[in-house]
Scaffold this motif. Sequence first.
Motif, PDB file in Angstrom:
ATOM      1  N   GLN A  52     -36.611-130.312 -33.347  1.00 28.21           N
ATOM      2  CA  GLN A  52     -36.748-129.791 -34.707  1.00 28.21           C
ATOM      3  C   GLN A  52     -35.675-128.756 -35.035  1.00 28.21           C
ATOM      4  O   GLN A  52     -35.128-128.737 -36.142  1.00 28.21           O
ATOM      5  N   HIS A  53     -35.358-127.901 -34.065  1.00 28.08           N
ATOM      6  CA  HIS A  53     -34.426-126.799 -34.319  1.00 28.08           C
ATOM      7  C   HIS A  53     -33.049-127.030 -33.712  1.00 28.08           C
ATOM      8  O   HIS A  53     -32.197-126.140 -33.739  1.00 28.08           O
ATOM      9  N   ALA A  54     -32.829-128.220 -33.157  1.00 27.45           N
ATOM     10  CA  ALA A  54     -31.519-128.591 -32.599  1.00 27.45           C
ATOM     11  C   ALA A  54     -31.046-127.598 -31.545  1.00 27.45           C
ATOM     12  O   ALA A  54     -29.905-127.132 -31.566  1.00 27.45           O
ATOM     13  N   VAL A  55     -31.944-127.276 -30.632  1.00 28.41           N
ATOM     14  CA  VAL A  55     -31.604-126.379 -29.523  1.00 28.41           C
ATOM     15  C   VAL A  55     -32.088-127.024 -28.228  1.00 28.41           C
ATOM     16  O   VAL A  55     -32.785-128.047 -28.250  1.00 28.41           O
ATOM     17  N   SER A  56     -31.694-126.448 -27.105  1.00 24.99           N
ATOM     18  CA  SER A  56     -32.114-126.987 -25.817  1.00 24.99           C
ATOM     19  C   SER A  56     -33.559-126.603 -25.503  1.00 24.99           C
ATOM     20  O   SER A  56     -34.102-125.650 -26.068  1.00 24.99           O
ATOM     21  N   ARG A  57     -34.171-127.342 -24.575  1.00 23.71           N
ATOM     22  CA  ARG A  57     -35.524-126.997 -24.147  1.00 23.71           C
ATOM     23  C   ARG A  57     -35.535-125.652 -23.440  1.00 23.71           C
ATOM     24  O   ARG A  57     -36.533-124.927 -23.490  1.00 23.71           O
ATOM     25  N   ALA A  58     -34.419-125.290 -22.795  1.00 27.54           N
ATOM     26  CA  ALA A  58     -34.335-123.972 -22.148  1.00 27.54           C
ATOM     27  C   ALA A  58     -34.419-122.861 -23.188  1.00 27.54           C
ATOM     28  O   ALA A  58     -35.059-121.823 -22.966  1.00 27.54           O
ATOM     29  N   THR A  59     -33.780-123.080 -24.332  1.00 29.16           N
ATOM     30  CA  THR A  59     -33.845-122.098 -25.415  1.00 29.16           C
ATOM     31  C   THR A  59     -35.272-121.967 -25.929  1.00 29.16           C
ATOM     32  O   THR A  59     -35.777-120.858 -26.161  1.00 29.16           O
ATOM     33  N   VAL A  60     -35.947-123.103 -26.089  1.00 29.09           N
ATOM     34  CA  VAL A  60     -37.337-123.088 -26.537  1.00 29.09           C
ATOM     35  C   VAL A  60     -38.205-122.346 -25.531  1.00 29.09           C
ATOM     36  O   VAL A  60     -39.048-121.518 -25.896  1.00 29.09           O
ATOM     37  N   ARG A  61     -37.969-122.630 -24.267  1.00 26.96           N
ATOM     38  CA  ARG A  61     -38.776-122.002 -23.217  1.00 26.96           C
ATOM     39  C   ARG A  61     -38.612-120.481 -23.246  1.00 26.96           C
ATOM     40  O   ARG A  61     -39.591-119.740 -23.137  1.00 26.96           O
TER      41      ARG A  61
END
Length: 246
Positions: A52-61
Amino acid sequence: MDENDMDKLDIVPLGRSAKSLPAQLADLLLAEVMTGRLKPGDRLKEEALAQQHAVSRATVREALIALEKQGYVVRIPRSGARIAEYSQEDVSYIFEIRAALLAVAAGRVARLNDDSFKATFLEIVASLESIAGDESATPQAFASESVRAQLFLVNNSGNQRLPELYERLAGMGTWQLIRGRSMSFLTVDDRKQSAADWRQLATAITLGSQVKAERAARQLLEHSAIRVRANLARIGQSEEPVSSLG
């Protein structure tokens, strides 16, 4: 934070902000909590948020970890991250602490022999009454003025530790969620009751009665806690999926 604030956040490219990507994403998610787009109990799926936000899963984490530290997100074994839910205990604890601090501040201000302080406080209370009497006024407008009244008492109490303690309290996740959605002042009747409680406190301070001022401050926060619990329960019954708001 209202829908207009969300629109402003949405149009700011993440790469142009001085904040890190995880911090920016945490801000966006928190804004969605404040506007009600994300509700207590909603799941936060890393993969979906990353897309949704065009970022990595690491960023989400990292963003979720930051929100967890602030009390907005909880991690449930085998279920993942969710928006934190209120409980009866959360609301009771937060208002119990606030009531104690505000009572100390009000009692000390009542003892002050300073007519200018008291006159300024009366002006703030008159402003609260004016907002409460205006049916077109927003809950946020009343909440902002209520916070102004609280900070005036705390900052002018003469107790140098009170402002620091109150600032720490303001940073607690549960209180920020309650304040961000103006849970104490959602209806006109809510605002009128609060304004009446502030007037009673102002009268006690004007009379210089420490005991009455402390009692009035506690009553003001007790009534506020009752409204928050009632409004949260009402919202919980009307929203889908139904959350376990207290």
